[in-house]
Design an enzyme around this catalytic site. Structure first.
Site, mmCIF file in Angstrom:
data_model
loop_
_atom_site.group_PDB
_atom_site.id
_atom_site.type_symbol
_atom_site.label_atom_id
_atom_site.label_comp_id
_atom_site.label_asym_id
_atom_site.label_seq_id
_atom_site.Cartn_x
_atom_site.Cartn_y
_atom_site.Cartn_z
ATOM 1 N N THR A 120 37.348 30.877 44.395
ATOM 2 C CA THR A 120 36.767 31.533 43.241
ATOM 3 C C THR A 120 35.767 32.548 43.748
ATOM 4 O O THR A 120 35.115 32.303 44.763
ATOM 5 C CB THR A 120 36.053 30.524 42.314
ATOM 6 O OG1 THR A 120 35.166 31.217 41.438
ATOM 7 C CG2 THR A 120 35.232 29.526 43.100
ATOM 8 N N CYS A 136 37.845 38.200 39.997
ATOM 9 C CA CYS A 136 37.874 36.825 39.511
ATOM 10 C C CYS A 136 39.280 36.343 39.794
ATOM 11 O O CYS A 136 40.251 37.071 39.537
ATOM 12 C CB CYS A 136 37.552 36.753 38.024
ATOM 13 S SG CYS A 136 37.751 35.096 37.334
#
Length: 232
Positions: free
Chosen positions: A83, A197
């Protein structure tokens, strides 16, 4: 082949993509029935998201540091935080283990440098777009200037990530909004746009726009493959 340690679940939707891309990449390079050797620690994203929202980054870092120790003890030879946002605590994670951390911003910046990109737009969570841990690293280590959308567009990008993409919802209306925002970054002077992202690649791809996109999930996965198959 070296064993990879993945810290996933943030969200599991993108962790699935990591798992698939890394295995596919290893097989493409080695052939036969080869696949990657990986150890995955998947956290409960509900817990992590609440810590993010509360600004409890120290505690979030402790959670991921504990997970990193777990994959190291299980035999992993490197660690990936799957992430972008949680690279805000990369320092804590890195300090908790002896194995190297493959930083997603470094992997992405290396690709940008390779493509001679000096000014880039950034899409991601509000944390990634607004805090310094990502943008400052790119500027100080690689000389890359990072542009972010205006505030209302940052709110749209963030909301779609958490309310839709992290829940597996991929909507055409949201894709149109992202493409509009990508164009706005280009209009501001961005030579390319980082999909910063790991869920954004579920929504938009290079086929959707002529503006160069750098998908951090794919770039990070490729970095992991290079590490796994490296001699040293």
């Amino acid at each position: 082949m070296k064993k990879l340690g993945l810290l996933g679940g943030m969200s599991w939707e993108s962790t699935v993509v990591y798992y698939q891309l890394i295995n596919e990449g290893v097989n493409q390079r080695l052939g036969g029935l080869h696949s990657a050797e990986m150890i995955l620690y998947s956290v409960d994203f509900e817990v992590v998201e609440k810590l993010q929202s509360a600004g409890e980054w120290e505690e979030a870092g402790q959670l991921l540091a504990c997970a990193a120790k777990g994959v190291e003890q299980a035999g992993a030879e490197c660690v990936l935080i799957c992430t972008n946002t949680m690279h805000n605590v990369a320092g804590q994670v890195e300090a908790s283990v002896e194995i190297p951390l493959l930083h997603i911003a470094d992997a992405t910046a290396e690709k940008l440098v390779e493509n001679q990109i000096k000014t880039v737009g950034l899409l991601g969570t509000a944390f990634t777009m607004e805090q310094d841990f990502y943008r400052q690293r790119m500027l100080e280590k690689y000389g890359i200037a990072v542009l972010v959308p205006q505030k209302t567009d940052r709110e749209i990008v963030h909301s779609i990530i958490y309310k839709e993409l992290c829940k597996g919802k991929v909507l055409d209306s949201s894709r149109k909004e992202y493409l509009r925002i990508i164009q706005s970054l280009s209009d501001m002077g961005a030579e390319a746009v980082i999909l910063g992202c790991t869920e954004i690649g579920l929504l938009v791809s290079q086929d959707d726009t002529g503006i160069p996109l750098f998908d951090t999930t794919r770039i990070h996965a490729d970095k992991a493959i290079d590490f796994a198959l490296s001699e040293s």
